[in-house]
Motif scaffolding. Structure first.
Motif, short mmCIF file in Angstrom:
data_model
loop_
_atom_site.label_atom_id
_atom_site.label_comp_id
_atom_site.label_asym_id
_atom_site.label_seq_id
_atom_site.Cartn_x
_atom_site.Cartn_y
_atom_site.Cartn_z
N ILE A 86 0.85 -1.19 0.00
CA ILE A 86 0.00 0.00 0.00
C ILE A 86 0.89 1.24 0.00
CG2 ILE A 86 -1.75 1.30 1.29
CD1 ILE A 86 -2.70 -1.35 2.44
N SER A 87 0.56 2.18 -0.89
CA SER A 87 1.33 3.42 -0.97
C SER A 87 1.25 4.18 0.35
CB SER A 87 0.78 4.28 -2.11
OG SER A 87 1.48 5.50 -2.18
N TRP A 88 2.39 4.73 0.75
CA TRP A 88 2.48 5.39 2.06
C TRP A 88 3.27 6.69 1.89
CZ3 TRP A 88 0.16 2.09 5.60
CH2 TRP A 88 0.03 2.57 6.92
N PRO A 89 2.83 7.77 2.51
CA PRO A 89 3.64 9.00 2.43
C PRO A 89 5.03 8.72 2.99
CG PRO A 89 1.49 9.44 3.41
CD PRO A 89 1.61 7.95 3.33
N SER A 90 6.05 9.16 2.27
CA SER A 90 7.41 8.89 2.74
C SER A 90 8.28 10.13 2.63
CB SER A 90 8.03 7.74 1.94
OG SER A 90 8.19 8.10 0.59
N VAL A 91 9.29 10.18 3.48
CA VAL A 91 10.28 11.26 3.44
C VAL A 91 11.65 10.64 3.66
CG1 VAL A 91 8.76 13.11 4.26
CG2 VAL A 91 9.99 11.69 5.93
N THR A 92 12.66 11.25 3.08
CA THR A 92 14.02 10.82 3.35
C THR A 92 14.45 11.42 4.69
OG1 THR A 92 15.05 12.73 2.28
CG2 THR A 92 14.54 10.81 0.89
N GLN A 129 2.60 8.17 10.58
CA GLN A 129 2.06 8.99 9.49
C GLN A 129 2.93 8.97 8.25
OE1 GLN A 129 2.57 10.93 12.61
NE2 GLN A 129 0.60 11.92 13.03
N TYR A 130 4.23 8.69 8.44
CA TYR A 130 5.18 8.71 7.32
C TYR A 130 6.14 7.52 7.41
CZ TYR A 130 3.86 13.65 6.74
OH TYR A 130 3.17 14.82 6.56
N LEU A 131 6.59 7.08 6.23
CA LEU A 131 7.73 6.18 6.17
C LEU A 131 8.99 7.03 6.14
CD1 LEU A 131 6.78 3.46 3.51
CD2 LEU A 131 6.56 3.34 5.99
N GLN A 150 22.17 6.78 13.32
CA GLN A 150 23.22 7.79 13.19
C GLN A 150 22.96 8.72 12.02
OE1 GLN A 150 26.86 7.89 15.04
NE2 GLN A 150 25.76 9.78 14.64
N VAL A 151 22.57 8.16 10.88
CA VAL A 151 22.31 8.97 9.70
C VAL A 151 21.17 9.95 9.96
CG1 VAL A 151 21.47 8.91 7.32
CG2 VAL A 151 23.19 7.27 8.06
N VAL A 152 20.09 9.47 10.53
CA VAL A 152 18.94 10.34 10.79
C VAL A 152 19.30 11.42 11.80
CG1 VAL A 152 16.57 10.44 11.65
CG2 VAL A 152 17.30 8.52 10.21
N CYS A 153 19.98 11.05 12.86
CA CYS A 153 20.36 12.03 13.89
C CYS A 153 21.34 13.06 13.32
CB CYS A 153 20.98 11.32 15.09
SG CYS A 153 19.79 10.34 16.04
N TYR A 154 22.21 12.62 12.44
CA TYR A 154 23.14 13.56 11.82
C TYR A 154 22.39 14.60 10.99
CZ TYR A 154 26.47 15.43 8.45
OH TYR A 154 27.19 16.28 7.67
N GLU A 155 21.42 14.15 10.21
CA GLU A 155 20.65 15.09 9.39
C GLU A 155 19.91 16.09 10.28
OE1 GLU A 155 20.89 15.55 6.34
OE2 GLU A 155 21.64 13.69 5.46
N LEU A 156 19.39 15.64 11.40
CA LEU A 156 18.72 16.54 12.33
C LEU A 156 19.71 17.54 12.91
CD1 LEU A 156 16.45 13.96 14.18
CD2 LEU A 156 15.67 15.76 12.62
N PHE A 157 20.89 17.05 13.26
CA PHE A 157 21.93 17.91 13.85
C PHE A 157 22.31 19.02 12.87
CE2 PHE A 157 26.39 18.98 14.59
CZ PHE A 157 26.41 19.21 15.96
N VAL A 158 22.52 18.65 11.61
CA VAL A 158 22.91 19.64 10.61
C VAL A 158 21.79 20.64 10.37
CG1 VAL A 158 23.52 19.96 8.18
CG2 VAL A 158 24.55 18.09 9.48
N ALA A 159 20.56 20.14 10.24
CA ALA A 159 19.42 21.03 9.97
C ALA A 159 19.15 21.98 11.13
CB ALA A 159 18.17 20.20 9.67
N SER A 160 19.51 21.57 12.35
CA SER A 160 19.26 22.42 13.52
C SER A 160 20.23 23.60 13.57
CB SER A 160 19.39 21.60 14.81
OG SER A 160 20.75 21.26 15.07
N GLY A 161 21.30 23.53 12.77
CA GLY A 161 22.26 24.63 12.75
C GLY A 161 23.27 24.59 13.87
N ARG A 162 23.27 23.52 14.65
CA ARG A 162 24.22 23.42 15.75
C ARG A 162 25.60 23.13 15.21
NH1 ARG A 162 21.81 19.44 20.19
NH2 ARG A 162 23.62 20.21 21.32
N GLN A 163 26.59 23.81 15.76
CA GLN A 163 27.97 23.62 15.32
C GLN A 163 28.90 23.63 16.51
OE1 GLN A 163 28.93 26.66 12.49
NE2 GLN A 163 27.60 25.83 10.89
#
Length: 241
Positions: A86-92, A129-131, A150-163
């Protein structure tokens, strides 16, 4: 900001994977870990694999069901590498970070990861709600649990602007060499190469132009330039003996 993202692990078989996930989370400044009926936890293997992320394990909550673990979450994303009938809304992972990191302060967001060998079941995905997808080699798309987190948390870290500023090396402690200092170095370099018999008059312009390109790319600081000129002086003195 990222405290509103909850990493939820469903029926993890190997306690070492829980520890590795805790480590991956702490690397990216996250600490909200929820465990749904883990096979073994607490466990020494989890602590060992956490490698200093014991504080994340200490506050991890254990739940009897996925419904209970995500009860206070407004947005729920279920990680899946498999296509569904079944088709499901998905996000990378990157789209997830870009879409929700700015609203994380006002909503609890669950990132749900399934079993190591089989992932999430369909009735568990019904609660999402999403894949959540991590683009990778289509011929081998199975990621280790901790690697996926790790990959998902890294993307969140980068998007949050934390450095965090790097403390490696001494770059920036010495001022960059001025144009005048660099010209003095090039004259010294050309003279030294002539003194040791390396530079031929008919090729001097071409060789010096290429050497300028090399050193201009390096953005030499004054200390580095002093070292190079010291080498040139040594070469000249040695050649005169």
């Amino acid at each position: 900001m990222l405290s509103n993202f909850k990493v939820v692990l469903v029926e993890t078989s190997h306690p070492g994977n829980i520890g590795a996930v805790a480590r991956a989370m702490k690397n990216m400044g996250m600490n909200q870990l929820r465990l749904v009926t883990p096979k073994y936890f607490p466990h020494a293997d989890a602590t060992a694999r956490a490698s200093g992320a014991d504080d994340v394990l200490k506050i991890a909550s254990i739940h009897d069901s996925l419904s209970e673990a995500i009860a206070d979450c407004q947005i729920v994303l279920g990680a899946s590498a498999r296509d569904r009938t079944i088709s499901w809304p998905s996000v990378t992972a990157r789209e997830c970070a870009e879409k929700w990191v700015d609203v994380a302060g006002g909503a609890n967001i669950a990132l749900v990861f399934g079993r190591e060998n089989s992932g999430l079941k369909n009735h568990e995905l019904d609660l999402c709600q999403y894949l959540l997808r991590i683009p990778c080699n289509a011929e081998y798309s199975s990621l280790n649990l901790a690697a996926a987190v790790q990959v998902v948390c890294y993307e969140l870290f980068v998007a949050s602007g934390r450095q965090y500023a790097s403390s490696i090396g001494d770059r920036g402690e010495e001022s960059l060499a001025t144009a005048e200092q660099m010209e003095g170095f090039y004259l010294h370099l050309q003279q030294t190469m002539a003194d040791i018999g390396f530079l031929q008059p008919e090729r001097s312009k071409s060789i010096m132009r290429r050497l300028r390109r090399v050193f201009n790319r390096a953005w030499l600081d004054t200390k580095e330039l002093d070292i190079l000129r010291g080498i040139l002086r040594f070469s000249q003195n040695h050649n005169l003996k």
